[in-house]
Write an enzyme that holds these catalytic residues in place. Structure first.
Site, PDB file in Angstrom:
ATOM      1  N   PHE A 127       0.869  -1.121   0.065  1.00 25.49           N
ATOM      2  CA  PHE A 127      -0.007   0.090   0.083  1.00 25.49           C
ATOM      3  C   PHE A 127       0.962   1.262  -0.032  1.00 25.49           C
ATOM      4  CE2 PHE A 127      -2.881   3.270   1.698  1.00 25.49           C
ATOM      5  CZ  PHE A 127      -3.968   2.945   1.049  1.00 25.49           C
ATOM      6  N   ASP A 198       0.904  -4.813   8.710  1.00 24.91           N
ATOM      7  CA  ASP A 198      -0.173  -3.797   8.575  1.00 24.91           C
ATOM      8  C   ASP A 198      -1.484  -4.676   8.394  1.00 24.91           C
ATOM      9  OD1 ASP A 198      -2.112  -1.926   7.558  1.00 24.91           O
ATOM     10  OD2 ASP A 198      -0.711  -0.827   6.633  1.00 24.91           O
ATOM     11  N   TYR A 223     -11.325   2.476   9.647  1.00 19.64           N
ATOM     12  CA  TYR A 223     -12.643   2.850   9.089  1.00 19.64           C
ATOM     13  C   TYR A 223     -12.986   1.943   8.002  1.00 19.64           C
ATOM     14  CZ  TYR A 223      -8.814   4.821   6.172  1.00 19.64           C
ATOM     15  OH  TYR A 223      -7.441   4.843   5.316  1.00 19.64           O
ATOM     16  N   LYS A 224     -12.417   0.939   7.734  1.00 15.24           N
ATOM     17  CA  LYS A 224     -12.534  -0.103   6.671  1.00 15.24           C
ATOM     18  C   LYS A 224     -13.480  -1.296   7.457  1.00 15.24           C
ATOM     19  CE  LYS A 224      -8.323   0.898   4.271  1.00 15.24           C
ATOM     20  NZ  LYS A 224      -6.833   0.823   4.059  1.00 15.24           N
ATOM     21  N   ARG A 370     -12.310  -3.603  -7.925  1.00 13.33           N
ATOM     22  CA  ARG A 370     -12.121  -4.405  -6.599  1.00 13.33           C
ATOM     23  C   ARG A 370     -13.587  -4.580  -5.754  1.00 13.33           C
ATOM     24  NH1 ARG A 370      -8.497  -1.815  -1.845  1.00 13.33           N
ATOM     25  NH2 ARG A 370     -10.111  -0.311  -1.890  1.00 13.33           N
TER      26      ARG A 370
HETATM   27  C1  LIG Z   1      -6.314   1.836   4.153  1.00 11.75           C
HETATM   28  C2  LIG Z   1      -4.860   1.532   4.331  1.00 11.75           C
HETATM   29  C3  LIG Z   1      -3.877   2.567   5.059  1.00 11.75           C
HETATM   30  C4  LIG Z   1      -4.487   3.670   5.175  1.00 11.75           C
HETATM   31  O1  LIG Z   1      -3.685   4.688   5.710  1.00 11.75           O
HETATM   32  P1  LIG Z   1      -4.301   5.994   6.690  1.00 11.75           P
HETATM   33  O2  LIG Z   1      -3.124   6.487   7.287  1.00 11.75           O
HETATM   34  O3  LIG Z   1      -5.334   5.674   7.274  1.00 11.75           O
HETATM   35  O4  LIG Z   1      -4.529   6.845   5.260  1.00 11.75           O
HETATM   36  C5  LIG Z   1      -2.653   2.054   5.286  1.00 11.75           C
HETATM   37  N1  LIG Z   1      -1.988   0.700   4.893  1.00 11.75           N
HETATM   38  C6  LIG Z   1      -2.955   0.096   4.121  1.00 11.75           C
HETATM   39  C7  LIG Z   1      -2.492  -1.490   3.919  1.00 11.75           C
HETATM   40  C8  LIG Z   1      -4.425   0.148   3.951  1.00 11.75           C
HETATM   41  O5  LIG Z   1      -4.945  -0.727   3.343  1.00 11.75           O
END
Ligand SMILES: *Cc1c(COP(=O)(O)O)cnc(C)c1O
Length: 411
Positions: A127, A198, A223-224, A370
C-alpha cells in the site's frame, strides 16, 4: 461445476447465521455496497452515539468529560477491546492517530531497537502510504539506513543479519493475497529482525492471532472492516516484551508518564501509552467504538466462513459468466482476504456503470476492479446481482459512454 442460479443464493441467505447483523447497519435501500473494505458502512448505533457525545458529553459536561466520560482513556479502552479481535493481550493495543503515522512511529522504534542494522525490508506494490512513510523515515534516519523493496518471492531470502525490520501488509489491498504471518514472522526472528504487520485489510475481516504468531508490532485501519467512519482513528500493537525498549519519534505529551504534571522534560510512560502522541480524536474514537463493539459481538470464525463463501462464489460466477475479466485474487481460500479483484482495461468506466446501478465497488489504477465482501452486511444474492449487472454491462457495452470515463479525485 454446477451451474448456479439466483435461487441458490436466496437459499444461502435463508440459512445464513449472520443475516441478522445486516440490521445493525444503515444502508440506503436498494444499495449493494461492496466497498466496506475501503469505508465500512454506518452502524445504526453510531448516529445515536454521535448525538450523545456531541450534545450530552461535549455540550453539557464540557471539559469534565475528559474524566467523567473517560475520554482520556479512549486509546487504551478501545485498544483493549480491539485486542480480542486480533489475538493481542490487554495493554498491547492503542487506538490512536492514523495508520500512516503509526507505521512511522513503530518503524522508527524498531530501527532504534535494532541499532547497527541497516535494512528496512518491504515489498513493491505494498500500500503506497506504507512505502512512503518508510521512505520518509529513511530520509530522517542516519545515512546508512536503507529501504529495500523486494518481491514476494525473494522476501524470505533477503532477510538477514543486517535487517532491522520487515514491514508488510498482511492482506494485500489490491490482490487480496494474504501472507503466511506465522512463517514470515518466524523467518524474521531467525535473523533477529523485527516485523511489523499492517492489518488494514485483516482486522475485522478474518481471524488474526498476533500472540500465536509471535508478532512484534502491528498497525491497522479503523474505517474499513471496523466500520469506524471516515478518517476513524487507527490502531497500533506492540508485544509486551518490547514495551520498555520502545522509543517514539513523536514524543508528545500524551505519551508522557505524567502528562498533567506539565514538566519540561519528556519522560515516557512505562507501558504502551508511550506510543501516544497528542490529544485523542474523541468524536471519531467514540464512533469507532460502536464498530469495534459490533465486531467483538460476533464469532470471527463465522465471519471468515461466510467471507470465504462470498468471495469464492463471486470468483466462480465471474469465471462462469463473465470471461471478459481476469481474476487476480487467489483461488486458494487459505491465502485470500475478504475482497476480490478482477482486471479489465476499462475498469474505471465499468465501476462507474455499476455505481449507476446502485452497486458500489471501487477502482484501483490502472485496471483493477475491487469488491469487498463484508460478511455482516453483504447478502449472498448481492454476489449474484453484482455479477449479473457486470454481465449486462459487458454485453451491452454500457460502460462505453463519456460520463463514465471522467475520473474523480477519489476512485
Ligand atoms: C487503508 C490503508 C492504509 C490507510 O492509511 P491512512 O493513514 O489511514 O490513510 C494504510 N495501509 C494499508 C495497507 C491500507 O489498506
Amino acid at each position: 461445476m454446477k451451474i448456479l442460479t439466483r435461487k441458490d443464493f436466496e437459499l444461502q441467505d435463508h440459512s445464513d447465521v449472520l443475516a441478522t447483523f445486516r440490521d445493525e447497519f444503515d444502508l440506503p435501500a436498494g444499495q449493494i455496497y461492496l466497498d466496506g473494505n475501503s469505508l465500512g458502512a454506518l452502524p445504526k448505533k453510531s448516529k445515536q452515539r454521535a448525538r450523545e457525545v456531541v450534545e450530552k458529553q461535549w455540550g453539557e459536561d464540557l471539559i469534565q468529560s475528559w474524566n467523567k466520560h473517560h475520554w482520556v482513556d479512549m486509546p487504551t479502552v478501545l485498544g483493549d477491546k480491539l485486542a480480542g479481535l486480533i489475538g493481542a493481550q490487554e495493554g498491547e493495543v492503542l487506538v490512536c492517530d492514523s495508520t500512516s503515522v503509526n507505521i512511522y512511529k513503530l518503524a522508527a522504534a524498531a530501527l532504534k531497537m535494532r541499532a547497527g542494522r541497516k535494512k528496512i525490508l518491504s515489498e513493491p506494490g505494498n500500500f503506497p502510504t506504507d512505502l512512503y512513510m518508510l521512505q520518509g523515515l529513511v530520509e530522517f534516519s542516519s545515512p546508512e539506513i536503507e529501504l529495500n523493496v523486494v518481491s514476494r518471492e525473494d522476501l524470505e531470502r533477503q532477510i538477514d543479519e543486517d535487517t532491522a525490520v520487515v514491514v508488510l501488509t498482511h492482506v494485500h489491498y489490491r490482490t487480496s493475497e494474504a501472507f503466511n504471518m506465522v512463517d514470515l514472522t518466524r523467518k524474521a526472528h531467525q535473523y533477529g529482525a523485527l516485523i511489523i504487520w499492517d492489518l488494514s485489510h485483516s482486522a475485522g475481516a478474518l481471524p488474526v492471532d498476533l500472540t500465536r504468531a509471535k508478532v512484534d508490532m502491528a498497525v491497522g485501519c479503523g474505517y474499513k472492516y471496523l466500520n469506524g467512519g471516515p478518517g476513524a482513528p487507527a490502531f497500533l500493537y506492540v508485544a509486551r516484551r518490547h514495551h520498555l525498549d520502545l522509543k517514539t519519534p513523536l514524543s508528545g505529551w500524551f505519551g508522557h508518564v505524567l502528562p498533567f504534571n506539565f514538566e519540561d522534560q519528556y519522560k515516557p510512560a512505562e507501558n504502551i501509552k508511550r506510543m501516544l502522541c497528542g490529544t485523542p480524536s474523541v468524536l471519531a474514537g467514540a464512533l469507532l467504538e460502536v464498530g469495534i463493539d459490533i465486531m467483538c459481538s460476533v464469532d470471527m470464525n463465522l465471519v471468515r466462513q461466510k467471507s470465504i463463501e462470498l468471495t469464492g462464489l463471486f470468483i466462480q460466477l465471474i469465471e462462469q459468466r463473465c470471461r471478459d475479466f481476469e481474476v487476480i485474487s487467489p483461488r486458494n481460500t487459505d491465502c485470500r482476504g475478504s475482497h476480490v479483484s478482477i482486471r479489465h482495461e476499462q475498469g474505471y468506466a465499468i465501476i462507474q456503470a455499476l455505481i449507476e446501478r446502485n452497486i458500489t465497488g471501487d477502482f484501483r489504477a490502472p485496471d483493477t476492479l475491487r469488491f469487498g465482501f463484508t460478511p455482516l452486511y453483504t447478502r449472498y444474492v448481492d454476489v449474484w446481482d453484482t455479477v449479473d449487472a457486470l454481465v449486462e454491462i459487458m454485453e451491452k457495452d454500457a460502460w462505453n459512454c463519456e460520463k463514465f470515463k471522467k475520473e474523480s479525485t477519489v476512485t
